[in-house]
Design a protein around this motif. Structure first.
Motif, PDB file in Angstrom:
ATOM      1  N   SER A  13      -8.545  -7.223  -2.731  1.00 42.03           N
ATOM      2  CA  SER A  13      -9.176  -8.468  -3.146  1.00 42.03           C
ATOM      3  C   SER A  13      -8.221  -9.648  -2.989  1.00 42.03           C
ATOM      4  O   SER A  13      -8.602 -10.721  -2.512  1.00 42.03           O
ATOM      5  CB  SER A  13      -9.624  -8.342  -4.605  1.00 42.03           C
ATOM      6  OG  SER A  13     -10.133  -9.555  -5.076  1.00 42.03           O
ATOM      7  N   ASP A  52      -7.710  -1.639  -4.834  1.00 43.41           N
ATOM      8  CA  ASP A  52      -8.846  -2.576  -4.787  1.00 43.41           C
ATOM      9  C   ASP A  52      -8.398  -3.987  -5.141  1.00 43.41           C
ATOM     10  O   ASP A  52      -8.818  -4.962  -4.523  1.00 43.41           O
ATOM     11  CB  ASP A  52      -9.957  -2.121  -5.743  1.00 43.41           C
ATOM     12  CG  ASP A  52     -10.676  -0.873  -5.249  1.00 43.41           C
ATOM     13  OD1 ASP A  52     -10.528  -0.532  -4.053  1.00 43.41           O
ATOM     14  OD2 ASP A  52     -11.385  -0.246  -6.063  1.00 43.41           O
ATOM     15  N   LYS A  53      -7.538  -4.091  -6.144  1.00 45.73           N
ATOM     16  CA  LYS A  53      -7.017  -5.400  -6.565  1.00 45.73           C
ATOM     17  C   LYS A  53      -6.183  -6.018  -5.438  1.00 45.73           C
ATOM     18  O   LYS A  53      -6.277  -7.215  -5.172  1.00 45.73           O
ATOM     19  CB  LYS A  53      -6.190  -5.234  -7.833  1.00 45.73           C
ATOM     20  CG  LYS A  53      -5.921  -6.480  -8.571  1.00 45.73           C
ATOM     21  CD  LYS A  53      -6.113  -6.232 -10.057  1.00 45.73           C
ATOM     22  CE  LYS A  53      -5.728  -7.433 -10.858  1.00 45.73           C
ATOM     23  NZ  LYS A  53      -6.795  -8.266 -11.234  1.00 45.73           N
ATOM     24  N   LYS A 106      -3.558   7.233  -4.580  1.00 40.39           N
ATOM     25  CA  LYS A 106      -4.247   7.662  -5.801  1.00 40.39           C
ATOM     26  C   LYS A 106      -4.581   6.513  -6.737  1.00 40.39           C
ATOM     27  O   LYS A 106      -5.435   6.638  -7.597  1.00 40.39           O
ATOM     28  CB  LYS A 106      -3.395   8.695  -6.543  1.00 40.39           C
ATOM     29  CG  LYS A 106      -3.242   9.986  -5.766  1.00 40.39           C
ATOM     30  CD  LYS A 106      -2.421  10.989  -6.522  1.00 40.39           C
ATOM     31  CE  LYS A 106      -2.274  12.267  -5.690  1.00 40.39           C
ATOM     32  NZ  LYS A 106      -1.452  13.252  -6.348  1.00 40.39           N
ATOM     33  N   GLU A 107      -3.913   5.386  -6.598  1.00 39.89           N
ATOM     34  CA  GLU A 107      -4.113   4.235  -7.486  1.00 39.89           C
ATOM     35  C   GLU A 107      -5.243   3.349  -6.947  1.00 39.89           C
ATOM     36  O   GLU A 107      -5.009   2.256  -6.450  1.00 39.89           O
ATOM     37  CB  GLU A 107      -2.820   3.430  -7.607  1.00 39.89           C
ATOM     38  CG  GLU A 107      -1.661   4.193  -8.174  1.00 39.89           C
ATOM     39  CD  GLU A 107      -1.746   4.316  -9.689  1.00 39.89           C
ATOM     40  OE1 GLU A 107      -2.506   3.564 -10.314  1.00 39.89           O
ATOM     41  OE2 GLU A 107      -1.040   5.179 -10.232  1.00 39.89           O
ATOM     42  N   LYS A 108      -6.498   3.813  -7.069  1.00 41.41           N
ATOM     43  CA  LYS A 108      -7.643   3.110  -6.491  1.00 41.41           C
ATOM     44  C   LYS A 108      -7.798   1.707  -7.060  1.00 41.41           C
ATOM     45  O   LYS A 108      -8.056   0.757  -6.314  1.00 41.41           O
ATOM     46  CB  LYS A 108      -8.917   3.922  -6.732  1.00 41.41           C
ATOM     47  CG  LYS A 108     -10.166   3.245  -6.213  1.00 41.41           C
ATOM     48  CD  LYS A 108     -11.006   4.172  -5.413  1.00 41.41           C
ATOM     49  CE  LYS A 108     -12.296   3.560  -4.954  1.00 41.41           C
ATOM     50  NZ  LYS A 108     -12.170   2.496  -4.013  1.00 41.41           N
ATOM     51  N   TYR A 109      -7.628   1.542  -8.362  1.00 44.13           N
ATOM     52  CA  TYR A 109      -7.791   0.232  -8.988  1.00 44.13           C
ATOM     53  C   TYR A 109      -6.790  -0.777  -8.414  1.00 44.13           C
ATOM     54  O   TYR A 109      -7.146  -1.894  -8.058  1.00 44.13           O
ATOM     55  CB  TYR A 109      -7.627   0.336 -10.510  1.00 44.13           C
ATOM     56  CG  TYR A 109      -7.632  -1.011 -11.201  1.00 44.13           C
ATOM     57  CD1 TYR A 109      -8.822  -1.710 -11.387  1.00 44.13           C
ATOM     58  CD2 TYR A 109      -6.441  -1.584 -11.633  1.00 44.13           C
ATOM     59  CE1 TYR A 109      -8.834  -2.954 -11.996  1.00 44.13           C
ATOM     60  CE2 TYR A 109      -6.441  -2.832 -12.248  1.00 44.13           C
ATOM     61  CZ  TYR A 109      -7.635  -3.508 -12.431  1.00 44.13           C
ATOM     62  OH  TYR A 109      -7.631  -4.746 -13.023  1.00 44.13           O
ATOM     63  N   LYS A 110      -5.529  -0.350  -8.294  1.00 43.31           N
ATOM     64  CA  LYS A 110      -4.493  -1.237  -7.761  1.00 43.31           C
ATOM     65  C   LYS A 110      -4.748  -1.561  -6.290  1.00 43.31           C
ATOM     66  O   LYS A 110      -4.532  -2.690  -5.841  1.00 43.31           O
ATOM     67  CB  LYS A 110      -3.110  -0.623  -7.930  1.00 43.31           C
ATOM     68  CG  LYS A 110      -2.630  -0.597  -9.366  1.00 43.31           C
ATOM     69  CD  LYS A 110      -1.250   0.009  -9.471  1.00 43.31           C
ATOM     70  CE  LYS A 110      -0.768   0.044 -10.914  1.00 43.31           C
ATOM     71  NZ  LYS A 110       0.548   0.675 -11.037  1.00 43.31           N
ATOM     72  N   LYS A 114       0.837  -1.207   0.000  1.00 43.23           N
ATOM     73  CA  LYS A 114       0.000   0.000   0.000  1.00 43.23           C
ATOM     74  C   LYS A 114       0.869   1.254   0.000  1.00 43.23           C
ATOM     75  O   LYS A 114       0.556   2.231  -0.670  1.00 43.23           O
ATOM     76  CB  LYS A 114      -0.939   0.002   1.211  1.00 43.23           C
ATOM     77  CG  LYS A 114      -2.168  -0.824   1.033  1.00 43.23           C
ATOM     78  CD  LYS A 114      -3.071  -0.695   2.257  1.00 43.23           C
ATOM     79  CE  LYS A 114      -4.356  -1.462   2.075  1.00 43.23           C
ATOM     80  NZ  LYS A 114      -5.215  -1.381   3.269  1.00 43.23           N
TER      81      LYS A 114
END
Length: 195
Positions: free
Chosen positions: A112, A108-109, A102-106, A96
């Motif tokens: 997950s 979230d991945k 700022k890298e929301k997609y990363k 993290k």
């Protein structure tokens, strides 16, 4: 006379304090492997309490961080009963920090993947194949069409029995024929499935 006790400090140091420089030599050997073999991503150092594992890691970290490596350390001795979750959460914290907010997609991945690794999320793929035979499909279709012909057939037969004049006999007999024909096809399909 006052007796004073001297305790040994168990805190790791950043440099090899021994004359033979054994800790530094081990750290340099590990660094050499990591720098020359890009397939090596994880190392483990095992040893007794106070044997210098943390000191070796500290020296190793100094050797490879300046060459572009990011080091995540994990002291398994601190987490006897919750080793796996603690390791996963430690790696998550370090990743993290590398990813940033700022890298929301990363992020979230990563979240997950952490949930999956901790057993909080289960993903699976199920392959299914249909076992419906062609005769069963014809039977279902015929049954539906036959149901649509019941009302016109019965209406025609009732009007024919009453002897109504101006009865459209051609349409009526066609409705009866379609009903009977589809009923026979349905019966045939049922018999062919049993054989």
């Amino acid at each position: 006379m006052i007796n004073t006790r001297k305790y040994q400090n168990e805190k790791p140091v950043d440099a090899d304090l021994f004359e033979g420089q054994g800790h530094k030599q081990v750290a340099q050997a590990i660094a050499s492997v990591l720098l020359s073999d890009s397939s090596q991503h994880i190392i483990g150092i095992e040893g007794n309490l106070g044997s210098g594992k943390s000191t070796v890691i500290s020296i190793l970290q100094q050797e490879i961080v300046e060459k572009g490596y990011h080091v995540v350390t994990f002291d398994a001795d601190q987490y006897h009963s919750t080793l796996k979750p603690a390791l996963i959460q430690n790696i998550e914290t370090e990743l993290k920090a590398l990813i940033g907010t700022k890298e929301k997609y990363k992020l979230d991945k990563l979240g997950s993947a952490v949930d999956t690794a901790l057993g909080k999320r289960l993903e699976y793929t199920k392959d299914t194949t249909s076992h419906i035979s062609f005769s069963a499909i014809i039977f279902a279709f015929s049954l539906g069409v036959s149901a649509l012909q019941v009302k016109p057939s019965l209406k025609f037969l009732a009007e024919l029995a009453d002897g109504l004049p101006n009865l459209d006999k051609l349409s009526g007999w066609l409705a009866v024929y379609r009903f009977i024909r589809i009923a026979f096809i349905s019966i045939y399909c049922l018999k062919s499935r049993r054989v």
